[in-house]
Scaffold this motif. Sequence first.
Motif, mmCIF file in Angstrom:
data_model
loop_
_atom_site.group_PDB
_atom_site.id
_atom_site.type_symbol
_atom_site.label_atom_id
_atom_site.label_comp_id
_atom_site.label_asym_id
_atom_site.label_seq_id
_atom_site.Cartn_x
_atom_site.Cartn_y
_atom_site.Cartn_z
ATOM 1 N N ALA A 244 46.081 -56.154 -9.376
ATOM 2 C CA ALA A 244 47.362 -56.177 -8.852
ATOM 3 C C ALA A 244 47.764 -57.462 -8.140
ATOM 4 O O ALA A 244 48.772 -58.305 -8.276
ATOM 5 N N VAL A 245 46.723 -57.727 -7.108
ATOM 6 C CA VAL A 245 46.982 -58.967 -6.478
ATOM 7 C C VAL A 245 46.852 -60.117 -7.310
ATOM 8 O O VAL A 245 47.769 -61.181 -7.198
ATOM 9 N N LYS A 246 45.884 -60.377 -8.187
ATOM 10 C CA LYS A 246 45.839 -61.426 -9.131
ATOM 11 C C LYS A 246 47.046 -61.700 -9.921
ATOM 12 O O LYS A 246 47.699 -62.962 -9.936
ATOM 13 N N ALA A 247 47.653 -60.726 -10.390
ATOM 14 C CA ALA A 247 48.820 -60.529 -11.264
ATOM 15 C C ALA A 247 50.128 -60.943 -10.534
ATOM 16 O O ALA A 247 51.102 -61.661 -10.704
ATOM 17 N N ASN A 248 50.230 -60.261 -9.284
ATOM 18 C CA ASN A 248 51.668 -60.295 -8.483
ATOM 19 C C ASN A 248 51.736 -60.833 -7.244
ATOM 20 O O ASN A 248 52.590 -60.892 -6.677
ATOM 21 N N GLY A 249 50.396 -61.149 -6.655
ATOM 22 C CA GLY A 249 50.426 -61.557 -5.179
ATOM 23 C C GLY A 249 51.148 -62.998 -5.012
ATOM 24 O O GLY A 249 51.285 -64.122 -5.834
ATOM 25 N N ASP A 250 51.890 -62.925 -3.800
ATOM 26 C CA ASP A 250 52.770 -64.044 -3.851
ATOM 27 C C ASP A 250 52.419 -64.673 -2.415
ATOM 28 O O ASP A 250 52.270 -63.932 -1.384
ATOM 29 N N VAL A 251 52.526 -65.970 -2.187
ATOM 30 C CA VAL A 251 52.195 -66.691 -1.016
ATOM 31 C C VAL A 251 53.449 -67.567 -0.428
ATOM 32 O O VAL A 251 53.182 -68.391 0.226
#
Length: 344
Positions: A244-251
């Motif tokens: 989920a972090v790979k797909a949706n992680g936002d910085v």
Amino acid sequence: MSADNSGGDVSVPLRNVLNSIQCIRDRVRDGESNESDGAFNLSNFWDTLNQAVKAVSQEATKLSLAFSKPPLPSQQDGEKLAESVLKSVLTLSTVYYWLPKSQGVSLRRQVRDATVEVLEGVAQLLEVILRSPLQTLTQEQLTSTGGVWSACDCFAQLPRDNKAAVLVVLSAQTGVVKDAIEEIEQALSEAQDPFSDVLDDDQDGDEPRGNQDTYWSEKDRRVIGPCQGLMKASAACLRKLTTAVKANGDVTTPQSLSQLDDLADIAKEISPGVDDLALCLYPPMDYSGVENNVSKLAAVLKKVLDIIRSSHVCGESELTWVQFLDGAVDHNLQKTKDLIQQDT
């Protein structure tokens, strides 16, 4: 540095710079970043940081070479060497301080730890040079020089933003949990009495084996089942969160960066919980300890799932597995408690 070396004064600047580097290291380890209201360019930061790390590596090499064989550097040359080393270390620590926490706490921690490793390496090299005889390049000096190079090389592998830093944390957690699950599975797959090969079994037929508490009873094995289920739910949670972090992680926003840090921090609680549960499953099994550790791990997982559910990495497709794992945690917790309470 041995007392019979004629240029003994050269140790004074080295000792001074060692003290300075130790102070800088301690400040970096415990200090805060310089928060700035202006725009921060992460790409420029990395370019400058990598140049600073390269400079430290070069200065450490020069220092080591200068003290690797006679003649000893003059006091003046020694002062210049010490000055150059200190300048490179100050530059590195200054550039590190540029990185604000607003770029992500997980990222900053990993850059900080890598910076401290370099400073620690340079300090160790100076200590070795100060106590080594000049006549030979000692193995300890070679090892210390290599230690600085290795610490500097680590910067190439550092995550470049907070999303990547959080993925490093999740990967480490996943590895620990996977190991704990495999160890229990291996122990269970061995003979009914896993300690039979190390205990003396040559007892008289009329004397029962006195080591009942060194292997699992049937009830123990039944209790272990849902405990394993909870440990596997922990592993699944970490795997799914990583995806989920790979797909949706936002910085790109402060809120998203903060949520990523929250996910990393709560995920760090999973592996200690799994380890504690795994350890208390070995014979002799203390059911109250098992129940306590199962409850603790279940509480951590419920908290993790709640934080995932309310974060930006959780979309419609993620919600499905979050709800499934939430149910799996409840099921395995209740089943463990029911089995423990049977026949008591």
